[in-house]
Scaffold this motif. Structure first.
Motif, PDB file in Angstrom:
ATOM      1  N   GLY A  81      -0.669  -1.157   5.044  1.00  0.00           N
ATOM      2  CA  GLY A  81      -0.469  -1.460   3.640  1.00  0.00           C
ATOM      3  C   GLY A  81       0.971  -1.863   3.375  1.00  0.00           C
ATOM      4  N   SER A  82       1.215  -2.483   2.228  1.00  0.00           N
ATOM      5  CA  SER A  82       2.591  -2.851   1.902  1.00  0.00           C
ATOM      6  C   SER A  82       3.447  -1.612   1.632  1.00  0.00           C
ATOM      7  CB  SER A  82       2.627  -3.802   0.700  1.00  0.00           C
ATOM      8  OG  SER A  82       1.852  -3.318  -0.363  1.00  0.00           O
ATOM      9  N   ASP A  83       2.808  -0.456   1.385  1.00  0.00           N
ATOM     10  CA  ASP A  83       3.579   0.783   1.241  1.00  0.00           C
ATOM     11  C   ASP A  83       4.378   1.086   2.506  1.00  0.00           C
ATOM     12  OD1 ASP A  83       2.889   1.447  -1.365  1.00  0.00           O
ATOM     13  OD2 ASP A  83       1.080   2.502  -0.756  1.00  0.00           O
ATOM     14  N   GLU A  84       3.771   0.860   3.674  1.00  0.00           N
ATOM     15  CA  GLU A  84       4.514   1.104   4.904  1.00  0.00           C
ATOM     16  C   GLU A  84       5.659   0.104   5.046  1.00  0.00           C
ATOM     17  OE1 GLU A  84       3.851   2.135   9.575  1.00  0.00           O
ATOM     18  OE2 GLU A  84       2.638   0.507   8.782  1.00  0.00           O
ATOM     19  N   ILE A  86       7.449  -1.115   2.688  1.00  0.00           N
ATOM     20  CA  ILE A  86       8.532  -0.607   1.841  1.00  0.00           C
ATOM     21  C   ILE A  86       9.321   0.461   2.594  1.00  0.00           C
ATOM     22  CG2 ILE A  86       9.032   0.702  -0.273  1.00  0.00           C
ATOM     23  CD1 ILE A  86       6.458  -0.642  -1.451  1.00  0.00           C
ATOM     24  N   GLU A  87       8.612   1.391   3.198  1.00  0.00           N
ATOM     25  CA  GLU A  87       9.254   2.453   3.986  1.00  0.00           C
ATOM     26  C   GLU A  87      10.082   1.867   5.126  1.00  0.00           C
ATOM     27  OE1 GLU A  87       8.779   6.056   4.242  1.00  0.00           O
ATOM     28  OE2 GLU A  87       7.931   6.133   2.232  1.00  0.00           O
ATOM     29  N   LEU A  88       9.504   0.920   5.843  1.00  0.00           N
ATOM     30  CA  LEU A  88      10.195   0.334   6.992  1.00  0.00           C
ATOM     31  C   LEU A  88      11.495  -0.346   6.577  1.00  0.00           C
ATOM     32  CD1 LEU A  88       7.159  -1.251   8.881  1.00  0.00           C
ATOM     33  CD2 LEU A  88       8.413   0.806   9.535  1.00  0.00           C
ATOM     34  N   LEU A  89      11.463  -1.047   5.465  1.00  0.00           N
ATOM     35  CA  LEU A  89      12.666  -1.737   5.001  1.00  0.00           C
ATOM     36  C   LEU A  89      13.777  -0.751   4.674  1.00  0.00           C
ATOM     37  CD1 LEU A  89      10.820  -4.377   2.847  1.00  0.00           C
ATOM     38  CD2 LEU A  89      12.527  -4.948   4.594  1.00  0.00           C
ATOM     39  N   ILE A  90      13.425   0.337   3.993  1.00  0.00           N
ATOM     40  CA  ILE A  90      14.438   1.328   3.633  1.00  0.00           C
ATOM     41  C   ILE A  90      14.957   2.043   4.875  1.00  0.00           C
ATOM     42  CG2 ILE A  90      14.852   3.457   2.339  1.00  0.00           C
ATOM     43  CD1 ILE A  90      12.766   2.396   0.298  1.00  0.00           C
ATOM     44  N   ARG A  91      14.061   2.412   5.766  1.00  0.00           N
ATOM     45  CA  ARG A  91      14.480   3.076   7.003  1.00  0.00           C
ATOM     46  C   ARG A  91      15.344   2.175   7.874  1.00  0.00           C
ATOM     47  NH1 ARG A  91       9.025   4.619   9.645  1.00  0.00           N
ATOM     48  NH2 ARG A  91      10.391   5.032  11.430  1.00  0.00           N
ATOM     49  N   SER A  92      15.115   0.889   7.824  1.00  0.00           N
ATOM     50  CA  SER A  92      15.828  -0.044   8.696  1.00  0.00           C
ATOM     51  C   SER A  92      17.188  -0.464   8.160  1.00  0.00           C
ATOM     52  CB  SER A  92      14.977  -1.302   8.920  1.00  0.00           C
ATOM     53  OG  SER A  92      13.757  -0.991   9.550  1.00  0.00           O
ATOM     54  N   ALA A 230      -9.047  -2.144   0.341  1.00  0.00           N
ATOM     55  CA  ALA A 230      -8.048  -1.083   0.192  1.00  0.00           C
ATOM     56  C   ALA A 230      -8.218   0.008   1.234  1.00  0.00           C
ATOM     57  CB  ALA A 230      -8.126  -0.486  -1.216  1.00  0.00           C
ATOM     58  N   GLY A 231      -9.462   0.284   1.623  1.00  0.00           N
ATOM     59  CA  GLY A 231      -9.717   1.340   2.602  1.00  0.00           C
ATOM     60  C   GLY A 231      -9.230   1.019   3.999  1.00  0.00           C
ATOM     61  N   LEU A 232      -8.961  -0.249   4.275  1.00  0.00           N
ATOM     62  CA  LEU A 232      -8.465  -0.626   5.609  1.00  0.00           C
ATOM     63  C   LEU A 232      -7.002  -0.248   5.795  1.00  0.00           C
ATOM     64  CD1 LEU A 232      -9.910  -4.200   6.300  1.00  0.00           C
ATOM     65  CD2 LEU A 232     -10.817  -1.983   7.011  1.00  0.00           C
ATOM     66  N   ARG A 233      -6.236  -0.205   4.695  1.00  0.00           N
ATOM     67  CA  ARG A 233      -4.785   0.005   4.753  1.00  0.00           C
ATOM     68  C   ARG A 233      -4.134  -1.055   5.632  1.00  0.00           C
ATOM     69  NH1 ARG A 233      -3.735   0.531   1.304  1.00  0.00           N
ATOM     70  NH2 ARG A 233      -1.691   1.493   1.518  1.00  0.00           N
ATOM     71  N   CYS A 234      -4.241  -2.288   5.192  1.00  0.00           N
ATOM     72  CA  CYS A 234      -3.648  -3.400   5.938  1.00  0.00           C
ATOM     73  C   CYS A 234      -2.794  -4.236   4.994  1.00  0.00           C
ATOM     74  CB  CYS A 234      -4.731  -4.273   6.563  1.00  0.00           C
ATOM     75  SG  CYS A 234      -4.068  -5.651   7.543  1.00  0.00           S
ATOM     76  N   GLY A 235      -1.517  -4.344   5.337  1.00  0.00           N
ATOM     77  CA  GLY A 235      -0.594  -5.162   4.567  1.00  0.00           C
ATOM     78  C   GLY A 235       0.296  -5.948   5.499  1.00  0.00           C
ATOM     79  N   PHE A 236       1.161  -6.761   4.913  1.00  0.00           N
ATOM     80  CA  PHE A 236       2.007  -7.638   5.719  1.00  0.00           C
ATOM     81  C   PHE A 236       3.399  -7.759   5.100  1.00  0.00           C
ATOM     82  CE2 PHE A 236      -2.388  -8.985   6.030  1.00  0.00           C
ATOM     83  CZ  PHE A 236      -2.592  -9.045   7.392  1.00  0.00           C
ATOM     84  N   ALA A 237       4.397  -7.759   5.969  1.00  0.00           N
ATOM     85  CA  ALA A 237       5.743  -8.165   5.591  1.00  0.00           C
ATOM     86  C   ALA A 237       5.942  -9.561   6.147  1.00  0.00           C
ATOM     87  CB  ALA A 237       6.782  -7.209   6.157  1.00  0.00           C
TER      88      ALA A 237
END
Length: 364
Positions: A81-84, A86-92, A230-237
């Protein structure tokens, strides 16, 4: 690596070598003895390949989304998901206790929550009223704060367009002004979770063209909304390959399960995209039906313009309205805690039957 990406990433990451999983280090072959997997799926399982780890980044899935988005596969990172993302960008890119992220309230709440959980400061430049009555970027205030060297450095700027919870688009000129002025001092993250709902006749961003012009731009997308997965939890950066390389250092070794990869890839087929686009038309029809009905209710104070699959409504008493609906088994969302949105509710657009039931439950 572009110099500005190397400079913006958290300094310790420059020396970090990402975990190289078995799938990431080697591909091909017919006898796989490099990942400590079971030799076969137990008989009770329903999928033959569940004993294998999935790809780190699946080529077919990333290529399918790259084709859909009009970019190259090297610009794609698939994630939970795009939620991850968001997390990756902040962590990086954000040093805990030192750097900041900028948000523009009212906006999606996970930007601030993710920043707080990773020790990044949150700088809020609230949206401001535009001549057309919509809320838009306070561009000059954002630029001033981003270039201010006396305060915590803003590394990431999160912009949600179409907006959640407002439902409208950020103006293209304002976004371009921000990108030009900030330059390579920060990454600008454009969250386009709801972009498919924007009518083709409505002015919108050419994301691929913007990415080509601005290497500091990151676009977030998802299959959770218009694609109905939504149940797949698939997003893209989607970003420059150098940014994708930094995010790849901190993402999990196997971010997407094999069933998600399979169904997500299927969902990006030409046939599936056509079905999705047909559903978008039905959603738009039900949105206009709901808006027309709400305009007849005396307790409705304002209906915010929407290009999405939800409508934001200013009402007389948000809490009691939400409770009334919930008691009848219909769930809508109170947005009154959002800055600048007192007594506002958000209603998602469901099926024709869903809207019929909602209108039955709402007071006349």
């Amino acid at each position: 690596m572009n110099a500005f990406v190397e400079r913006l990433q958290r300094q310790h990451l420059a020396a970090v070598q990402p975990y190289v999983s078995a799938r990431r280090s080697a591909s091909g072959g017919s006898v796989w003895l490099n990942a400590n997997e079971a030799p076969a799926t137990p008989a009770a399982a329903t999928q033959e390949q569940w004993f294998r780890y999935p790809d780190f980044q699946n080529t077919a899935l990333n290529q399918a989304y790259a084709d859909y988005a009009g970019v190259t596969r090297e610009q794609i990172l698939s994630c939970r998901g795009s939620d991850e993302a968001i997390e990756l960008l902040i962590r990086s890119f954000c040093e805990p206790g030192q750097d900041a992220v900028m948000i523009t309230t009212p906006t999606y709440g996970m930007y601030a929550i993710s920043a707080a959980t990773h020790g990044a400061q949150v700088v809020d430049c609230p949206l401001q009223a535009a001549e057309d009555g919509s809320l838009q970027l306070a561009t000059e205030a954002m630029i001033t704060r981003c270039l201010d060297r006396t305060q915590a450095k803003v590394k990431l700027i999160f912009i949600c367009s179409p907006s959640n919870p407002l439902g409208n688009m950020v103006k293209t000129r304002a976004l371009e002004r921000l990108l030009d002025a900030v330059g390579n001092e920060a990454l600008v993250i454009l969250d386009q979770a709801y972009i498919e709902f924007v009518d083709s006749n409505h002015p919108q961003f050419d994301s691929a063209a913007l990415l080509a012009r601005y290497p500091q731009l990151v676009v977030l997308r998802t299959l959770s909304k218009a694609f109905g997965r939504a149940g797949l939890r698939c997003g893209f950066a989607i970003a420059a390959p150098e940014i994708i390389a930094v995010l790849s250092k901190v993402i999990a070794p196997y971010p997407l399960p094999a069933p998600t990869i399979s169904e997500a890839t299927h969902g990006l087929s030409c046939e599936a995209i056509m079905v999705m686009q047909q559903q978008l038309q039905r959603i738009a029809e039900q949105r206009e039906r709901l808006i027309a009905a709400l305009q007849q209710r005396a307790w409705v104070k304002k209906i915010w313009p929407s290009t999405t699959n939800f409508v934001l409504v200013n009402v007389a008493d948000a809490q009691s309205l939400v409770q009334r609906c919930q008691q009848q088994g219909v769930l809508i969302r109170d947005q009154s805690s959002q800055p600048g949105l007192p007594q506002c509710i958000r209603i998602s657009i469901g099926s024709a039957d869903d809207i019929t039931r909602l209108l039955e439950v709402l007071p006349a």
